[in-house]
Motif scaffolding. Sequence first.
Motif, PDB file in Angstrom:
ATOM      1  N   THR A 171      98.855 -30.379  82.556  1.00 38.98           N
ATOM      2  CA  THR A 171     100.117 -30.035  83.004  1.00 38.98           C
ATOM      3  C   THR A 171     101.191 -31.034  82.277  1.00 38.98           C
ATOM      4  N   TRP A 172     102.340 -29.913  81.916  1.00 36.37           N
ATOM      5  CA  TRP A 172     103.402 -30.967  81.197  1.00 36.37           C
ATOM      6  C   TRP A 172     104.632 -30.642  82.188  1.00 36.37           C
ATOM      7  N   TYR A 173     105.191 -31.795  82.624  1.00 39.21           N
ATOM      8  CA  TYR A 173     106.325 -31.995  83.375  1.00 39.21           C
ATOM      9  C   TYR A 173     107.564 -31.974  82.295  1.00 39.21           C
ATOM     10  N   LEU A 174     108.394 -30.923  82.514  1.00 40.52           N
ATOM     11  CA  LEU A 174     109.326 -30.627  81.287  1.00 40.52           C
ATOM     12  C   LEU A 174     110.790 -31.595  81.410  1.00 40.52           C
ATOM     13  N   CYS A 175     111.188 -31.687  80.562  1.00 43.36           N
ATOM     14  CA  CYS A 175     112.577 -32.559  80.632  1.00 43.36           C
ATOM     15  C   CYS A 175     113.706 -31.675  81.476  1.00 43.36           C
ATOM     16  N   HIS A 176     113.692 -30.426  81.220  1.00 50.95           N
ATOM     17  CA  HIS A 176     114.666 -29.642  81.637  1.00 50.95           C
ATOM     18  C   HIS A 176     114.041 -28.420  82.323  1.00 50.95           C
ATOM     19  N   PRO A 177     114.697 -27.612  83.094  1.00 55.39           N
ATOM     20  CA  PRO A 177     114.282 -26.281  83.748  1.00 55.39           C
ATOM     21  C   PRO A 177     114.043 -25.161  82.952  1.00 55.39           C
ATOM     22  N   ILE A 178     113.137 -24.473  83.184  1.00 52.51           N
ATOM     23  CA  ILE A 178     112.898 -23.089  82.451  1.00 52.51           C
ATOM     24  C   ILE A 178     112.920 -22.077  83.659  1.00 52.51           C
ATOM     25  N   VAL A 179     113.026 -20.522  83.139  1.00 52.24           N
ATOM     26  CA  VAL A 179     112.954 -19.484  83.785  1.00 52.24           C
ATOM     27  C   VAL A 179     111.460 -19.121  83.699  1.00 52.24           C
ATOM     28  N   PRO A 180     110.718 -19.179  84.902  1.00 50.66           N
ATOM     29  CA  PRO A 180     109.177 -19.000  84.662  1.00 50.66           C
ATOM     30  C   PRO A 180     109.020 -17.412  84.662  1.00 50.66           C
ATOM     31  N   GLU A 181     109.777 -16.513  85.111  1.00 48.71           N
ATOM     32  CA  GLU A 181     109.744 -15.143  85.035  1.00 48.71           C
ATOM     33  C   GLU A 181     110.069 -14.632  83.731  1.00 48.71           C
ATOM     34  N   GLN A 182     110.620 -15.439  83.006  1.00 42.68           N
ATOM     35  CA  GLN A 182     110.789 -15.106  81.360  1.00 42.68           C
ATOM     36  C   GLN A 182     110.352 -15.664  80.379  1.00 42.68           C
ATOM     37  N   SER A 183     109.119 -16.360  81.012  1.00 42.35           N
ATOM     38  CA  SER A 183     108.304 -17.349  80.197  1.00 42.35           C
ATOM     39  C   SER A 183     106.826 -16.507  79.727  1.00 42.35           C
ATOM     40  N   THR A 184     106.589 -16.508  78.334  1.00 34.84           N
ATOM     41  CA  THR A 184     105.179 -15.839  78.192  1.00 34.84           C
ATOM     42  C   THR A 184     104.140 -16.811  77.530  1.00 34.84           C
ATOM     43  N   VAL A 185     103.076 -16.250  77.362  1.00 36.31           N
ATOM     44  CA  VAL A 185     101.954 -16.763  76.755  1.00 36.31           C
ATOM     45  C   VAL A 185     101.419 -15.839  75.677  1.00 36.31           C
ATOM     46  N   CYS A 186     100.895 -16.262  74.430  1.00 32.73           N
ATOM     47  CA  CYS A 186     100.319 -15.489  73.580  1.00 32.73           C
ATOM     48  C   CYS A 186      99.121 -16.123  73.156  1.00 32.73           C
ATOM     49  N   TYR A 187      98.048 -15.478  73.245  1.00 32.42           N
ATOM     50  CA  TYR A 187      96.475 -16.101  72.770  1.00 32.42           C
ATOM     51  C   TYR A 187      96.095 -15.531  71.401  1.00 32.42           C
ATOM     52  N   LEU A 188      96.115 -16.593  70.447  1.00 30.70           N
ATOM     53  CA  LEU A 188      95.960 -16.098  69.137  1.00 30.70           C
ATOM     54  C   LEU A 188      94.551 -16.818  68.733  1.00 30.70           C
ATOM     55  N   PRO A 189      93.772 -16.537  67.576  1.00 25.28           N
ATOM     56  CA  PRO A 189      92.537 -17.008  67.331  1.00 25.28           C
ATOM     57  C   PRO A 189      92.510 -18.653  67.174  1.00 25.28           C
ATOM     58  N   GLN A 190      93.703 -19.118  66.670  1.00 30.82           N
ATOM     59  CA  GLN A 190      93.531 -20.578  66.424  1.00 30.82           C
ATOM     60  C   GLN A 190      94.124 -21.390  67.601  1.00 30.82           C
ATOM     61  N   LYS A 191      95.012 -20.697  68.191  1.00 32.53           N
ATOM     62  CA  LYS A 191      95.810 -21.541  69.230  1.00 32.53           C
ATOM     63  C   LYS A 191      96.512 -20.322  70.160  1.00 32.53           C
ATOM     64  N   VAL A 192      97.023 -21.123  71.221  1.00 31.24           N
ATOM     65  CA  VAL A 192      97.766 -20.639  72.188  1.00 31.24           C
ATOM     66  C   VAL A 192      99.113 -20.833  72.190  1.00 31.24           C
ATOM     67  N   GLU A 193     100.271 -19.927  72.310  1.00 31.05           N
ATOM     68  CA  GLU A 193     101.473 -20.181  72.273  1.00 31.05           C
ATOM     69  C   GLU A 193     102.307 -19.933  73.441  1.00 31.05           C
ATOM     70  N   LEU A 194     102.863 -20.938  74.144  1.00 27.79           N
ATOM     71  CA  LEU A 194     103.510 -20.716  75.337  1.00 27.79           C
ATOM     72  C   LEU A 194     105.066 -20.599  74.695  1.00 27.79           C
ATOM     73  N   LYS A 195     105.848 -19.742  75.353  1.00 25.28           N
ATOM     74  CA  LYS A 195     107.306 -19.539  75.048  1.00 25.28           C
ATOM     75  C   LYS A 195     107.929 -19.648  76.085  1.00 25.28           C
ATOM     76  N   MET A 196     108.630 -20.742  76.517  1.00 24.55           N
ATOM     77  CA  MET A 196     109.654 -20.861  77.795  1.00 24.55           C
ATOM     78  C   MET A 196     110.946 -20.746  77.799  1.00 24.55           C
ATOM     79  N   LYS A 197     111.413 -19.672  78.504  1.00 22.44           N
ATOM     80  CA  LYS A 197     112.810 -19.495  78.552  1.00 22.44           C
ATOM     81  C   LYS A 197     113.712 -20.544  78.942  1.00 22.44           C
TER      82      LYS A 197
END
Length: 185
Positions: free
Chosen positions: A55-81
Amino acid sequence: MSKVSREDWFQNSSFVCLSIYLKQVDPNKSNVLFDHQAVTVDLFSRQDNAAYEKTWYLCHPIVPEQSTVCYLPQKVELKMKKREEGLFWKHLTSSATNDYSGGVELAGSSKDKSKEKTRYTPEQLSEEEEQSEDKDILTFFREIYENSDEDTRRAMMKSFVESQGKVLSTDWKKVASQNTRYDSE
């Protein structure tokens, strides 16, 4: 517990992106939960046949509903709005993780959004990092200007204009009596 080779993050004016380098993550056995100021991952690697939880406790707030995750062969990318667009974060996480006030219902499961894939080319990544650095510098100078007295502001404006953006001085006594023109010969 599966071993992550590294974690990286970068940002632009609208999003913070976190990359977790873990190979062959199974989206069907993994879950990512976005909260307003935290993100929790529970990833399962087929390669290691093991789980990775954090779990990462972020410095600033994000919009959970507009945040996404992408599963790639070598990594996982989290894109947080980012909730506050244009605000550049100095750190991904808050320094005092125990200051996080929990109790907010987690939303935005990755299983709902796993089909949305976002891929970045190396050129896009370096361009975004360069823009981020430029905006961080501008934010720094803006803070100096806003928190300065009138003489410092005058010095900053005069030196910047006369040098065509090459010199920035805060010493009005020095700048007032001379031309701060910049010659790169």
